[in-house]
Design a protein around this motif. Structure first.
Motif, short mmCIF file in Angstrom:
data_model
loop_
_atom_site.label_atom_id
_atom_site.label_comp_id
_atom_site.label_asym_id
_atom_site.label_seq_id
_atom_site.Cartn_x
_atom_site.Cartn_y
_atom_site.Cartn_z
N LEU A 90 1.70 4.22 -26.71
CA LEU A 90 0.91 4.38 -25.50
C LEU A 90 -0.21 5.39 -25.79
CD1 LEU A 90 0.46 3.88 -22.48
CD2 LEU A 90 2.10 5.72 -22.01
N LEU A 91 -1.45 4.91 -25.82
CA LEU A 91 -2.59 5.76 -26.13
C LEU A 91 -3.20 6.40 -24.90
CD1 LEU A 91 -4.47 3.51 -28.73
CD2 LEU A 91 -2.86 5.38 -29.19
N LYS A 92 -3.05 5.75 -23.76
CA LYS A 92 -3.67 6.25 -22.54
C LYS A 92 -2.95 5.66 -21.35
CE LYS A 92 -8.18 6.13 -20.14
NZ LYS A 92 -9.60 5.70 -20.24
N SER A 93 -2.83 6.44 -20.28
CA SER A 93 -2.24 5.93 -19.04
C SER A 93 -2.96 6.57 -17.86
CB SER A 93 -0.74 6.22 -18.97
OG SER A 93 -0.50 7.61 -18.83
N GLU A 94 -3.03 5.85 -16.78
CA GLU A 94 -3.63 6.35 -15.55
C GLU A 94 -2.77 5.97 -14.36
OE1 GLU A 94 -8.44 6.20 -16.55
OE2 GLU A 94 -7.51 4.60 -15.36
N THR A 95 -2.64 6.88 -13.42
CA THR A 95 -2.09 6.59 -12.10
C THR A 95 -3.27 6.44 -11.16
OG1 THR A 95 -0.11 7.91 -12.56
CG2 THR A 95 -0.57 7.39 -10.25
N VAL A 96 -3.37 5.30 -10.47
CA VAL A 96 -4.57 5.00 -9.68
C VAL A 96 -4.20 4.74 -8.23
CG1 VAL A 96 -5.81 4.09 -11.67
CG2 VAL A 96 -4.45 2.54 -10.26
N THR A 121 0.81 -1.22 0.00
CA THR A 121 0.00 0.00 0.00
C THR A 121 0.85 1.27 0.00
OG1 THR A 121 -0.11 -0.01 2.43
CG2 THR A 121 -1.85 -1.18 1.23
N HIS A 122 2.15 1.15 -0.21
CA HIS A 122 3.05 2.29 -0.10
C HIS A 122 3.28 3.00 -1.43
CE1 HIS A 122 3.72 1.29 4.00
NE2 HIS A 122 4.37 0.19 3.75
N ARG A 123 2.61 2.58 -2.49
CA ARG A 123 2.81 3.19 -3.81
C ARG A 123 1.52 3.05 -4.62
NH1 ARG A 123 7.87 0.44 -3.82
NH2 ARG A 123 7.17 -0.45 -1.84
N TYR A 124 1.43 3.85 -5.67
CA TYR A 124 0.25 3.81 -6.52
C TYR A 124 0.39 2.74 -7.60
CZ TYR A 124 -0.98 8.37 -4.52
OH TYR A 124 -1.31 9.39 -3.67
N GLY A 125 -0.73 2.42 -8.23
CA GLY A 125 -0.74 1.51 -9.37
C GLY A 125 -0.94 2.29 -10.66
N GLY A 136 -5.32 3.09 -4.28
CA GLY A 136 -5.65 1.73 -3.86
C GLY A 136 -7.07 1.31 -4.15
N SER A 137 -7.95 2.29 -4.38
CA SER A 137 -9.35 1.98 -4.71
C SER A 137 -9.60 1.93 -6.20
CB SER A 137 -10.28 3.03 -4.07
OG SER A 137 -10.11 3.07 -2.67
N GLY A 138 -8.54 2.16 -6.99
CA GLY A 138 -8.68 2.13 -8.44
C GLY A 138 -9.11 3.45 -9.04
N VAL A 139 -9.16 4.53 -8.23
CA VAL A 139 -9.57 5.85 -8.73
C VAL A 139 -8.38 6.50 -9.45
CG1 VAL A 139 -10.35 8.16 -8.08
CG2 VAL A 139 -11.26 6.13 -6.90
N ALA A 140 -8.62 7.02 -10.64
CA ALA A 140 -7.55 7.65 -11.43
C ALA A 140 -7.21 9.02 -10.84
CB ALA A 140 -7.97 7.78 -12.88
#
Length: 320
Positions: free
Chosen positions: A162-168, A146-150, A170-174
């Protein structure tokens, strides 16, 4: 005999197709190669927290040299121009700033992922989707703590861009999103598309040498999340006529944060926490035998992680 042959083909054909499917690692390498080697032009949305802006990008390889132009299409007209190793920031007043190195820009995440995925993350192929009218393969970069984003990535099936990227979180919110809305491959671009307009003046970035007499503060992080390591220490000036501020960066290969420390003479400094998109800033006043300091952490890590790191920072004054 023919029926047996048909049955054997039916059994083995799916296995052959699966064996030829590229792995997540292969897809990341293809993405990195495409972003550096292909000519393309398009517009994309850049969402950072609640703010959304539109940008134009042009990219080409001309005579073996990589060119890129990023233009903000709303708000103030700002452009970042890269021509080989030369990186310029063009400002609305007609001035320019020559940057010491490429800052990476909105697509920096793809470059970092292609170099090497740290062991604290798991990369998975997560199905198909469409972006800007193009079929894309979705990759999910999931942290193992839990110490970093996905992260989520959408790679063009045809060009591997790369057409799209998101930093999310722990709940999956961009928290941060970059997404092409139009894309043209192999546009006719020339060096004139990457020309810098006549500049009124050039801004100089002030260097603070490492052997400055004021460079006496040493930072010690007594706790770091697994995989994070200290990068090269540097010194920066926060404002004119102020002493240098010690700046120590840390990275796990994807996520980064920097700890700033400056000496303070009174208790009027402000402590607090702020967040914009994936970036958090935490400031704390620290009292040590050598005096009082303001310690500030800025980076793309969860707030709870940032507060734990800054709570375990120690400052040493080498003059004492």
């Amino acid at each position: 005999m023919l029926r047996a042959l048909a049955l054997s083909l039916t059994l083995f054909l799916p296995l052959a197709v699966k064996a030829e499917a590229p792995s997540a690692s292969d897809l990341l390498q293809q993405m990195a190669h495409a972003s550096r080697s292909l000519d393309y032009q398009g517009r994309f949305l850049y969402q950072f927290g609640a703010e959304v802006s539109t940008m134009d990008i042009r990219h080409a390889v001309i005579d073996g040299k990589e060119y890129q132009r990023l233009t903000h299409l709303d708000g103030r007209l700002v452009e970042v121009l890269r021509r080989g190793d030369e990186v310029l920031c063009l400002h609305p007043d007609g001035s320019l700033t020559r940057l010491a190195h490429d800052q990476g820009g909105p697509f920096n995440l793809g470059e970092r992922l292609a170099r090497d995925v740290p062991e604290q993350y798991n990369v998975l192929v997560d199905g198909d989707s469409r972006v800007a009218g193009r079929i894309a393969t979705v990759l999910r970069v999931a942290p193992l703590d839990t110490h970093r984003y996905g992260y989520r990535l959408w790679l063009d099936d045809d060009s591997h861009l790369l057409l799209k990227s998101e930093t999310v979180d722990g709940s999956g919110v961009a928290l941060e999103r970059v997404e092409f809305v139009t894309l043209a491959l192999a546009p006719r671009l020339s060096q004139s598309d990457f020309a810098a307009p006549p500049s009124s003046h050039e801004n100089a970035l002030q260097e603070v040498p490492g052997n400055t007499p004021d460079a006496h503060l040493a930072l010690e992080a007594q706790w770091l999340p697994g995989g994070f390591e200290a990068m090269q220490e540097d010194w920066r000036r926060s404002e004119k006529n102020r002493a240098p501020v010690a700046a120590q960066g840390y990275s796990d290969g994807l996520a980064t944060f920097t700890v700033f420390v400056e000496a303070v003479s009174d208790g009027s400094v402000e402590e607090g926490v702020s967040r914009v998109g994936p970036t958090v800033a935490v400031s704390r006043r620290l009292t040590a035998p050598s005096g009082a300091y303001l310690v500030t952490l800025v980076g793309e890590i969860p707030q709870a992680t940032a507060e734990r790191v800054i709570g375990n920072i120690r400052v040493h004054d080498n003059r004492h």
